[in-house]
Design an enzyme around this catalytic site. Sequence first.
Site, PDB file in Angstrom:
ATOM      1  N   ILE A  79       0.955  -1.122   0.162  1.00  0.00           N
ATOM      2  CA  ILE A  79      -0.187  -0.060   0.038  1.00  0.00           C
ATOM      3  C   ILE A  79       0.845   0.925   0.045  1.00  0.00           C
ATOM      4  O   ILE A  79       1.550   1.271   0.750  1.00  0.00           O
ATOM      5  CB  ILE A  79      -0.784   0.181   1.127  1.00  0.00           C
ATOM      6  CG1 ILE A  79      -2.006  -1.145   1.204  1.00  0.00           C
ATOM      7  CG2 ILE A  79      -1.518   1.184   1.260  1.00  0.00           C
ATOM      8  CD1 ILE A  79      -2.770  -1.212   2.575  1.00  0.00           C
ATOM      9  N   GLU A 113       2.703  -7.788   6.403  1.00  0.00           N
ATOM     10  CA  GLU A 113       3.829  -7.391   7.336  1.00  0.00           C
ATOM     11  C   GLU A 113       4.010  -6.119   6.976  1.00  0.00           C
ATOM     12  O   GLU A 113       3.746  -5.212   6.013  1.00  0.00           O
ATOM     13  CB  GLU A 113       5.302  -7.877   6.340  1.00  0.00           C
ATOM     14  CG  GLU A 113       5.239  -9.576   6.576  1.00  0.00           C
ATOM     15  CD  GLU A 113       4.857 -10.197   5.435  1.00  0.00           C
ATOM     16  OE1 GLU A 113       4.490  -9.631   4.343  1.00  0.00           O
ATOM     17  OE2 GLU A 113       4.555 -11.377   5.533  1.00  0.00           O
ATOM     18  N   ASN A 118       6.901   1.746  11.262  1.00  0.00           N
ATOM     19  CA  ASN A 118       5.769   2.768  10.317  1.00  0.00           C
ATOM     20  C   ASN A 118       4.464   2.966  11.313  1.00  0.00           C
ATOM     21  O   ASN A 118       3.718   2.106  10.981  1.00  0.00           O
ATOM     22  CB  ASN A 118       5.806   1.905   9.102  1.00  0.00           C
ATOM     23  CG  ASN A 118       4.722   2.884   8.389  1.00  0.00           C
ATOM     24  OD1 ASN A 118       4.214   3.564   8.647  1.00  0.00           O
ATOM     25  ND2 ASN A 118       5.063   2.121   6.948  1.00  0.00           N
ATOM     26  N   TYR A 125      -3.697  -0.033  10.143  1.00  0.00           N
ATOM     27  CA  TYR A 125      -4.248  -1.281  10.330  1.00  0.00           C
ATOM     28  C   TYR A 125      -4.975  -1.721  11.619  1.00  0.00           C
ATOM     29  O   TYR A 125      -5.953  -2.376  11.602  1.00  0.00           O
ATOM     30  CB  TYR A 125      -2.871  -2.218  10.184  1.00  0.00           C
ATOM     31  CG  TYR A 125      -2.266  -2.152   8.812  1.00  0.00           C
ATOM     32  CD1 TYR A 125      -2.993  -2.108   7.603  1.00  0.00           C
ATOM     33  CD2 TYR A 125      -0.897  -2.139   8.819  1.00  0.00           C
ATOM     34  CE1 TYR A 125      -2.144  -1.741   6.341  1.00  0.00           C
ATOM     35  CE2 TYR A 125      -0.072  -1.918   7.438  1.00  0.00           C
ATOM     36  CZ  TYR A 125      -0.897  -1.608   6.430  1.00  0.00           C
ATOM     37  OH  TYR A 125      -0.139  -1.587   5.208  1.00  0.00           O
TER      38      TYR A 125
END
Length: 165
Positions: A79, A113, A118, A125
């Site tokens: 992404i 993953e 990050n 997520y």
Amino acid sequence: MIVDHTQVEQDMAVSQIAALEADLFGHGAWSEHAIRQEFNAPARTYLLDLGPADDDGVPVIRGYAGFWYDGDDAEIMTIGVGRPFQRRGIAATLLRSLIESAKGQGAKRMLLEVRVDNEPALGLYERFGFTKMGLRKRYYQPEGIDAYTMSLDLAPRIIGFQPQN
């Protein structure tokens, strides 16, 4: 506007995504060859967020995302959202679209993953319900950064006894 990558001219998409990859991921960026291989590999779904066309009439890819579906699990491959377009909900829209597409294809679980450092991606997520499964040491090269593995159940699991109809 979210579209499937097959709805745009492939050379244009590959070129723009490679430029975004280089800016976003540096040494770990996918090459044009790698992007083209992903687009043409079986069981892949890639979505693009298109913004207004540039002065030449070419649609601008603001973001992209894709997964590989193996018959049970949908593995998010990437992404990315261009820096000028970050913090506008594009990544969330792409992720929501990936999840819906994976459910529509029959996936039971979505995996990914993500770099442990990050924070924006981890927050995204987790907002969507992904949970950490484990840690892959030195997964991202050449920096040697660890990665969390994360999952999201897409199909409800029946646990325990269920009433008979």
